[in-house]
Design an enzyme around this catalytic site. Structure first.
Site, PDB file in Angstrom:
ATOM      1  N   GLU A   1      12.533   3.397  11.325  1.00 39.89           N
ATOM      2  CA  GLU A   1      12.512   4.533  10.157  1.00 39.89           C
ATOM      3  C   GLU A   1      13.451   5.697  10.581  1.00 39.89           C
ATOM      4  OE1 GLU A   1       9.518   7.394   7.806  1.00 39.89           O
ATOM      5  OE2 GLU A   1       8.816   5.507   8.680  1.00 39.89           O
TER       6      GLU A   1
ATOM      7  N   LYS B   1      -0.007   9.032   9.204  1.00 41.48           N
ATOM      8  CA  LYS B   1       1.156   8.230   9.208  1.00 41.48           C
ATOM      9  C   LYS B   1       2.306   8.698   9.762  1.00 41.48           C
ATOM     10  CE  LYS B   1       5.038   5.949   7.872  1.00 41.48           C
ATOM     11  NZ  LYS B   1       6.255   6.179   7.798  1.00 41.48           N
TER      12      LYS B   1
ATOM     13  N   ASP C   1       0.065  -2.639  22.803  1.00 40.51           N
ATOM     14  CA  ASP C   1      -0.479  -3.092  21.282  1.00 40.51           C
ATOM     15  C   ASP C   1      -0.474  -2.058  20.364  1.00 40.51           C
ATOM     16  OD1 ASP C   1      -1.757  -4.576  19.242  1.00 40.51           O
ATOM     17  OD2 ASP C   1      -3.172  -5.692  20.673  1.00 40.51           O
TER      18      ASP C   1
ATOM     19  N   HIS D   1      15.112  13.944   5.692  1.00 41.04           N
ATOM     20  CA  HIS D   1      15.001  12.442   5.743  1.00 41.04           C
ATOM     21  C   HIS D   1      15.822  12.125   5.040  1.00 41.04           C
ATOM     22  CE1 HIS D   1      12.646   8.875   5.893  1.00 41.04           C
ATOM     23  NE2 HIS D   1      13.246   8.741   4.271  1.00 41.04           N
TER      24      HIS D   1
END
Length: 439
Positions: free
Chosen positions: A85, A280, A296, A393
């Site tokens: 991202e 998030k 993991d 962004h």
């Protein structure tokens, strides 16, 4: 019509690629070419990757970036981050640099307890089961000695075994709730092996227990498995500074920025829709370090989101306050990580990532990961309450859009310069690109 295939796993990698390309893609030759171009030219290295999972047909690459200038407990780190991202690595780097001159990140391990459970059905007297458990508990531990010897030598092992009565939730349902210390190993295989031994001992001894009826002797073990919910394997990361030192933006007062940041966290505390996106952003930082270090991320994600719901409502993982002129921002987060075993001993890039991190212990890695998550959240919130999230962004996303359009290096350079002073949107980039092509 595509028909099911028998024995797919027994095909060679070449045969697997041919079958999948010819049966499931329109341009099979292009598919084969793409899959093969991602093979590693080092056959030994490629074989290693092929054996990580089953039915391998290629490698799936993610960019590995570095976020420098993380000062954590007065030790300077450059943090490896594997993520696709845009703006994540840049945001973490910017936040790390911001706090570098304000004392950096302070981290503390609050606990390292990991959990596993033996889930079983017992149809009988709960008090008799309690007496049986008390009598058999020493055997549960002694029967697992062959599994725990090396771990105990290093200071780890079984911490506690408890019998829990869950019959109010599910008829006849009980569990052995077990806690472990696994040191620098994540410990999944160790924990699961111990649990399966506990289950074997439990069933065997129940058959011999004289106070049980015939029905009670037949304990039905449903499963024995570790839990990825580790609410007592917690690390805290925090930053703080005087309110007047918080701001670098002339367009907003430091006191206003501090108040807005606290308000943004408070909203994420009470509004689940906001909390999910808020968290998030934290996981952007956490997952990328987890991936880079061969841990993991699915287990970490599941445990962290469960922790975010521990009070009955999904809520922010971070906290913020202003007290006596000091802005404080912190996170308490569950992280069961390892720096030995699994991919940490196999994947060459994981080995490099851990070396870049100066070969951390599991506790040190917990602190690095938590600090990265906190940095990511701080960067996101600061953007949200000032310029908005899209300005930064979309500028980072600009190259992705230009690559989709097939821009040349020269066109990328010209358009990057153009958008230094213009708002980046997908349509604006397309328009500017078309105008450039038509000039």
């Amino acid at each position: 019509m595509i028909t099911p295939i028998q024995g797919f796993s027994k095909l060679t990698k070449e045969e697997k690629i041919n079958w999948i390309a010819e049966n499931y893609t329109k341009n099979s030759e292009h598919t084969k070419e793409v899959l093969k171009v991602y093979w590693n030219s080092d056959t030994k290295l490629q074989k290693l990757h092929d054996e990580f999972i089953e039915n391998t047909i290629s490698n799936y690459y993610l960019p590995l970036g570095i976020a420098p200038n993380f000062l954590i407990n007065n030790k300077l780190y450059a943090v490896p981050m594997a993520i696709e991202e845009s703006s994540v690595v840049a945001a973490a780097s910017k936040a790390a640099k911001f706090w570098l001159s304000r004392g950096g990140f302070k981290t503390t391990i609050l606990g390292t307890e990991k959990v596993g459970q033996v889930h079983f059905i017992f149809k009988g007297d709960a008090q008799k089961l309690e007496s049986f458990f008390n009598s058999v508990k020493p055997l549960l531990i002694s029967d697992s000695n062959n599994l725990t010897t090396s771990m105990k030598k290093r200071g780890g092992g079984i911490s506690k075994i408890e019998l829990r009565n869950k019959t109010t939730d599910l008829a006849n349902y009980y569990q052995l709730h077990c806690t472990f210390e696994t040191l620098d190993a994540m410990g999944a295989n160790f924990i699961n092996s111990c649990l399966e031994q506990f289950a074997t001992t439990l069933k065997r001894e129940a058959l011999l227990y004289s106070n049980f009826s015939d029905t009670e002797k037949n304990i039905e073990v449903v499963m024995s498995i570790l839990s990825n919910y580790v609410p007592n394997c917690i690390v805290r990361a925090e930053v703080s500074c005087k309110v007047e030192e918080l701001n670098e933006d002339a367009n907003i007062k430091s006191s206003q920025l501090a108040e807005k940041l606290v308000q943004a966290v408070t909203i994420a505390k009470v509004e689940p829709y906001r909390a999910v996106t808020h968290n998030k952003g934290i996981m952007n930082g956490i997952d990328s370090v987890i991936l880079a270090t061969g841990n993991d991320f699915r287990a970490i994600e599941a445990g962290i989101h469960a922790y975010a719901s521990r009070n009955g409502t999904y809520s922010s993982l971070t906290d913020a306050s202003i007290e006596n002129g000091i802005f404080r921002f912190w996170i308490d987060i569950p992280l069961a990580l390892g720096t030995v075993g699994g991919l940490t001993n196999l994947h060459p890039l994981v080995k490099v990532a851990l070396e870049i991190l100066q070969k951390p212990t599991a506790k040190e890695l917990m602190q690095i990961v938590a600090a990265t998550g906190l940095a990511q959240n701080f960067a996101a919130l600061r953007s949200l309450v000032t310029t908005g999230i899209q300005e930064g962004h979309m500028k980072m996303h600009l190259l992705n859009i230009l690559n989709q359009l097939g821009a040349t290096d020269k066109e990328k350079q010209l358009l990057t310069t153009h958008f230094k002073t213009n708002t980046v949107t997908h349509s604006a980039v397309v328009t500017a690109y078309n105008n450039l092509k038509n000039d």
